[in-house]
Design a protein around this motif. Structure first.
Motif, PDB file in Angstrom:
ATOM      1  N   ALA A  10      14.002  -1.135   6.913  1.00  0.00           N
ATOM      2  CA  ALA A  10      14.625  -1.841   7.881  1.00  0.00           C
ATOM      3  C   ALA A  10      13.703  -1.430   9.180  1.00  0.00           C
ATOM      4  O   ALA A  10      13.499  -2.160  10.153  1.00  0.00           O
ATOM      5  N   ILE A  11      13.282  -0.179   9.142  1.00  0.00           N
ATOM      6  CA  ILE A  11      12.154   0.101  10.432  1.00  0.00           C
ATOM      7  C   ILE A  11      10.846  -0.807  10.326  1.00  0.00           C
ATOM      8  O   ILE A  11      10.626  -1.273  11.309  1.00  0.00           O
ATOM      9  N   ARG A  12      10.512  -1.064   9.243  1.00  0.00           N
ATOM     10  CA  ARG A  12       9.389  -1.658   8.804  1.00  0.00           C
ATOM     11  C   ARG A  12       9.741  -3.308   9.441  1.00  0.00           C
ATOM     12  O   ARG A  12       8.975  -3.838  10.397  1.00  0.00           O
ATOM     13  N   ASP A  13      10.736  -3.689   9.242  1.00  0.00           N
ATOM     14  CA  ASP A  13      11.045  -5.286   9.574  1.00  0.00           C
ATOM     15  C   ASP A  13      11.534  -5.204  11.014  1.00  0.00           C
ATOM     16  O   ASP A  13      11.090  -6.317  11.621  1.00  0.00           O
ATOM     17  N   TRP A  14      12.018  -4.436  11.482  1.00  0.00           N
ATOM     18  CA  TRP A  14      12.545  -4.575  12.816  1.00  0.00           C
ATOM     19  C   TRP A  14      11.710  -3.519  13.968  1.00  0.00           C
ATOM     20  O   TRP A  14      12.072  -3.977  14.988  1.00  0.00           O
ATOM     21  N   VAL A  15      10.865  -2.747  13.360  1.00  0.00           N
ATOM     22  CA  VAL A  15       9.889  -2.334  14.524  1.00  0.00           C
ATOM     23  C   VAL A  15       8.377  -2.651  14.562  1.00  0.00           C
ATOM     24  O   VAL A  15       7.825  -3.234  15.500  1.00  0.00           O
ATOM     25  N   ASN A 130       8.903   2.378  24.816  1.00  0.00           N
ATOM     26  CA  ASN A 130       9.652   3.577  25.231  1.00  0.00           C
ATOM     27  C   ASN A 130      11.080   3.513  25.183  1.00  0.00           C
ATOM     28  O   ASN A 130      11.710   4.273  24.783  1.00  0.00           O
ATOM     29  N   PHE A 131      11.419   2.351  25.922  1.00  0.00           N
ATOM     30  CA  PHE A 131      12.988   2.149  26.342  1.00  0.00           C
ATOM     31  C   PHE A 131      13.711   1.961  24.590  1.00  0.00           C
ATOM     32  O   PHE A 131      14.756   2.535  24.300  1.00  0.00           O
ATOM     33  N   PHE A 132      12.994   0.905  24.008  1.00  0.00           N
ATOM     34  CA  PHE A 132      14.008   0.424  22.847  1.00  0.00           C
ATOM     35  C   PHE A 132      13.527   1.202  21.598  1.00  0.00           C
ATOM     36  O   PHE A 132      14.354   1.281  20.695  1.00  0.00           O
ATOM     37  N   SER A 151       2.441  16.415  20.197  1.00  0.00           N
ATOM     38  CA  SER A 151       3.062  15.777  21.415  1.00  0.00           C
ATOM     39  C   SER A 151       2.684  14.525  21.719  1.00  0.00           C
ATOM     40  O   SER A 151       3.413  13.772  22.296  1.00  0.00           O
ATOM     41  N   MET A 152       1.519  14.302  21.142  1.00  0.00           N
ATOM     42  CA  MET A 152       1.135  12.876  21.486  1.00  0.00           C
ATOM     43  C   MET A 152       1.850  11.785  20.604  1.00  0.00           C
ATOM     44  O   MET A 152       2.329  10.824  21.116  1.00  0.00           O
ATOM     45  N   LEU A 153       1.977  12.277  19.525  1.00  0.00           N
ATOM     46  CA  LEU A 153       2.417  11.057  18.542  1.00  0.00           C
ATOM     47  C   LEU A 153       3.662  11.172  18.281  1.00  0.00           C
ATOM     48  O   LEU A 153       4.612  10.112  17.792  1.00  0.00           O
ATOM     49  N   GLN A 154       4.566  12.079  18.561  1.00  0.00           N
ATOM     50  CA  GLN A 154       5.666  12.323  18.245  1.00  0.00           C
ATOM     51  C   GLN A 154       6.843  12.421  19.331  1.00  0.00           C
ATOM     52  O   GLN A 154       7.666  13.254  19.367  1.00  0.00           O
ATOM     53  N   ASN A 155       6.550  11.731  20.310  1.00  0.00           N
ATOM     54  CA  ASN A 155       7.163  12.195  21.700  1.00  0.00           C
ATOM     55  C   ASN A 155       8.670  11.848  21.568  1.00  0.00           C
ATOM     56  O   ASN A 155       9.333  12.741  22.155  1.00  0.00           O
ATOM     57  N   GLY A 156       9.226  11.106  20.910  1.00  0.00           N
ATOM     58  CA  GLY A 156      10.625  10.909  20.917  1.00  0.00           C
ATOM     59  C   GLY A 156      11.741  11.748  19.907  1.00  0.00           C
ATOM     60  O   GLY A 156      12.750  11.961  20.013  1.00  0.00           O
ATOM     61  N   ILE A 157      10.640  12.345  18.831  1.00  0.00           N
ATOM     62  CA  ILE A 157      11.244  13.028  17.815  1.00  0.00           C
ATOM     63  C   ILE A 157      11.316  14.576  18.203  1.00  0.00           C
ATOM     64  O   ILE A 157      10.566  15.001  18.444  1.00  0.00           O
ATOM     65  N   ASP A 158      12.484  15.043  18.384  1.00  0.00           N
ATOM     66  CA  ASP A 158      12.630  16.400  19.000  1.00  0.00           C
ATOM     67  C   ASP A 158      12.710  17.656  17.766  1.00  0.00           C
ATOM     68  O   ASP A 158      13.172  18.660  18.239  1.00  0.00           O
ATOM     69  N   LEU A 159      12.325  17.003  16.566  1.00  0.00           N
ATOM     70  CA  LEU A 159      12.642  18.151  15.611  1.00  0.00           C
ATOM     71  C   LEU A 159      10.990  18.556  15.369  1.00  0.00           C
ATOM     72  O   LEU A 159       9.848  17.967  15.202  1.00  0.00           O
ATOM     73  N   SER A 160      10.934  20.065  15.504  1.00  0.00           N
ATOM     74  CA  SER A 160       9.685  20.549  15.451  1.00  0.00           C
ATOM     75  C   SER A 160       9.218  20.665  13.891  1.00  0.00           C
ATOM     76  O   SER A 160       8.080  21.090  13.680  1.00  0.00           O
ATOM     77  N   TYR A 166       4.417  11.982  10.547  1.00  0.00           N
ATOM     78  CA  TYR A 166       5.461  10.886  10.535  1.00  0.00           C
ATOM     79  C   TYR A 166       5.343  10.696  12.205  1.00  0.00           C
ATOM     80  O   TYR A 166       5.777  11.450  13.023  1.00  0.00           O
ATOM     81  N   VAL A 167       5.025   9.709  12.531  1.00  0.00           N
ATOM     82  CA  VAL A 167       4.727   9.183  14.086  1.00  0.00           C
ATOM     83  C   VAL A 167       5.839   8.467  14.681  1.00  0.00           C
ATOM     84  O   VAL A 167       6.650   7.653  13.785  1.00  0.00           O
ATOM     85  N   SER A 168       6.095   8.412  15.921  1.00  0.00           N
ATOM     86  CA  SER A 168       7.002   7.480  16.491  1.00  0.00           C
ATOM     87  C   SER A 168       6.454   6.198  16.872  1.00  0.00           C
ATOM     88  O   SER A 168       5.276   6.033  16.707  1.00  0.00           O
ATOM     89  N   SER A 169       7.116   5.164  17.399  1.00  0.00           N
ATOM     90  CA  SER A 169       6.571   3.865  17.508  1.00  0.00           C
ATOM     91  C   SER A 169       5.460   3.766  18.738  1.00  0.00           C
ATOM     92  O   SER A 169       4.839   2.853  18.895  1.00  0.00           O
ATOM     93  N   ARG A 170       5.696   4.943  19.523  1.00  0.00           N
ATOM     94  CA  ARG A 170       4.572   4.846  20.676  1.00  0.00           C
ATOM     95  C   ARG A 170       3.081   4.897  19.973  1.00  0.00           C
ATOM     96  O   ARG A 170       2.305   4.134  20.552  1.00  0.00           O
ATOM     97  N   SER A 171       2.971   5.482  19.099  1.00  0.00           N
ATOM     98  CA  SER A 171       1.633   5.580  18.344  1.00  0.00           C
ATOM     99  C   SER A 171       1.226   4.297  17.752  1.00  0.00           C
ATOM    100  O   SER A 171       0.023   3.836  17.611  1.00  0.00           O
ATOM    101  N   TRP A 172       2.278   3.705  17.352  1.00  0.00           N
ATOM    102  CA  TRP A 172       2.027   2.315  16.706  1.00  0.00           C
ATOM    103  C   TRP A 172       1.554   1.409  17.956  1.00  0.00           C
ATOM    104  O   TRP A 172       0.598   0.452  17.573  1.00  0.00           O
TER     105      TRP A 172
END
Lengths: 246, 300
Positions: A10-15, A130-132, A151-160, A166-172
């Protein structure tokens, strides 16, 4: 720990896909808006003349050996003469180009318009992403990365402990920003205003500094040694004719 | 300048269209690209396309370029009503266009109302002082009115700004030669050689001018440039071959007293003569007798 996370399709379809689609649409919109807003820039006669002088001087340098030595010398003097030579720029004027660029209201307006049309959509899209689309893992990069990129690619994910691949959508978003340039040149043809990276590179090297190129040409012209090539041609003509006749 | 392959292609298309084989649009596009001046054919085939509403709508946005092309061709053939209709259609579509303004100016020129045309061009130039085409049209107008010195003046002023425009230098050289101002013409040809050193035409013209100016040094230089033309054209240029023979005999005449041996190319003269004879034998054998007697008189 290098464990494999299973990402929801679903991530692929909706993000991922909607984000790319939105970026393409915004790019197309910007292209049309820039076409509408484009103001016709009246070329400055001095700059045109200098451009032409440079072309002529370059021709002179390139083909100097084809004209008789006297004509070459007279032309060289014409160009690099101390008092009124075309290529001679007194030192005081040389610094002016940059200051002129800022003070010229038209050019400043143009640059501001171009910058704005680039910055505003970028900022808006970034804020929207960033918001959505923050706070979850969006994709996995196929090659391993060092911890620096976390720090650059995983900014929303707070698990170290999550692997940096595994990156967040910001990098996408950033990936799309730079990658869609090729797509835009296919869809929109060569001239499109979405060449952000090019524009960013252009912004650092400030524009056309005519006086420097003039003095460069002058130096080049001073260096040229005239070696008249025409006598050689007589021999070559002989050879050609010999072949033709026999 | 049109290259040979392009010219053959153009002629082929022209024949094809003449004999009813279609392809009129490609022909018109090629003429436009090469800037060739075939106004009658352009007028005929352009009008046939424009008057047929189906074909016209098939062109889409290119229709307006065709209107412009046909308008210019019509003015060249003095069919001024056709030109006026085309321009009217263009003006309806593009009311504030500079290109249409220029066409209007050309129409006034074609009608012969020089003053009004001059006024139209000046107003266009006020809006856009760096429009090359309008400057050139003014020069053409001065030339057409017979005001050659005015043409020279405006062309010189134009070249002060746009000094890399080799077509303008060529035109200036032509004008100077027609006025027999050979020194200035030589300067222009030097400019042309500088910008395009591999075009044999300019070498040949420069050599002609130098030969006409006369004087030992100029004759030597002219001979060298004839030689370079021969080299660039592979020996096929008849005029250059004649030039060599004439130069050699002229040099021999001028330096009759002094024993100046031409160490650089002793055989060039005889080789050129032989090549000429061979050429004439092939192409115009009935004139061979004239040629041999002329060459013989040159040798003495």
């Amino acid at each position: 720990m290098a464990e494999d996370l299973v990402l929801d399709t679903a991530i692929r379809d909706w993000v991922l896909i909607p984000l790319s689609v939105v970026m393409v649409l915004i790019g197309v919109l910007r292209y049309f808006v820039s076409k509408l807003m484009r103001s016709f820039q009246v070329p400055d006669p001095k700059i045109v003349k200098e451009g032409q002088v440079i072309v002529r001087a370059r021709n002179l340098r390139a083909a100097a050996n084809f004209i008789p030595p006297k004509s070459f010398r007279s032309r060289r003097v014409y160009f690099s003469n101390e008092e009124n030579g075309l290529l001679f720029v007194p030192k005081g004027q040389a610094q002016n180009a940059q200051a002129q660029m800022f003070s010229d209201p038209n050019m400043a307006m143009d640059m501001m318009k171009k910058n704005l049309s680039m910055i505003i959509p970028q900022t808006l899209t970034f804020a929207w992403v960033n918001f959505f689309f923050s706070g979850f893992v969006a994709a996995k990069i196929p090659f391993p990365l060092t911890q620096r990129f976390r720090s650059m690619l995983q900014n929303g994910i707070d698990l170290s402990t999550v692997d940096v691949s595994y990156v967040s959508s910001r990098s996408w978003y950033f990936l799309n920003l730079f990658g869609l340039r090729g797509l835009f040149s296919l869809i929109l043809g060569e001239e499109n205003a979405t060449d952000d990276t090019q524009r960013m590179m252009q912004m650092s090297g400030f524009g056309f500094d005519p006086s420097k190129s003039l003095s460069a040409e002058k130096d080049g012209l001073d260096i040229v040694q005239h070696e008249w090539a025409l006598p050689k041609f007589e021999h070559r003509a002989e050879a050609v004719l010999k072949k033709l006749v026999n | 300048m049109v290259s040979k392959t392009e010219e053959t292609q153009l002629n082929r298309l022209e024949n094809q269209v003449d004999n009813g084989g279609g392809g009129a649009w490609e022909y018109l596009c090629l003429v436009r690209k090469l800037k060739a001046r075939r106004s009658e054919k352009v007028l005929k085939y352009g009008l046939s396309i424009l008057n047929d509403p189906e074909k016209r709508s098939a062109l889409g946005p290119e229709e307006w370029t065709l209107y412009e092309q046909v308008a210019i061709a019509a003015m060249d053939c003095q069919c001024l009503d056709v030109a006026k209709d085309c321009i009217k259609a263009l003006q309806k579509k593009f009311p504030e266009s500079k290109r249409v303004g220029r066409l209007n100016g050309m129409l006034l020129e074609a009608k012969g109302s020089w003053g009004e045309a001059e006024k139209a061009y000046s107003s266009l130039l006020e809006d856009n002082p760096l429009d090359q085409v309008i400057h050139k049209r003014r020069v053409a107008m001065a030339k057409a009115q017979g005001n050659i010195s005015g043409a020279i003046e405006s062309l010189n002023k134009y070249l002060e700004i746009f000094m890399a425009d080799h077509e303008a230098w060529r035109e200036l050289a032509d004008i100077y030669v027609s006025l027999q101002m050979y020194k200035q013409a030589a300067f222009c040809y030097e400019e042309l050689i500088l910008s395009q050193p591999t075009v044999p035409l300019y070498h040949l013209a420069y050599a002609d001018v130098l030969y006409t100016l006369g004087g030992l040094e100029n004759l030597h230089t002219a001979k060298k440039y004839y030689a370079s033309t021969i080299d660039l054209t592979g020996g096929k240029n008849t005029r250059a071959l004649f030039g060599i023979c004439l130069c050699t005999s002229a040099i021999a005449q001028v330096s009759k007293g002094r024993n100046k041996e031409d160490k650089e190319s002793p055989e060039l003269h005889s080789l050129a003569a032989t090549a000429l004879e061979k050429d004439y034998k092939q192409r115009a054998s009935d004139k061979l007798g004239l040629l041999t007697s002329a060459l013989r008189s040159l040798k003495t």
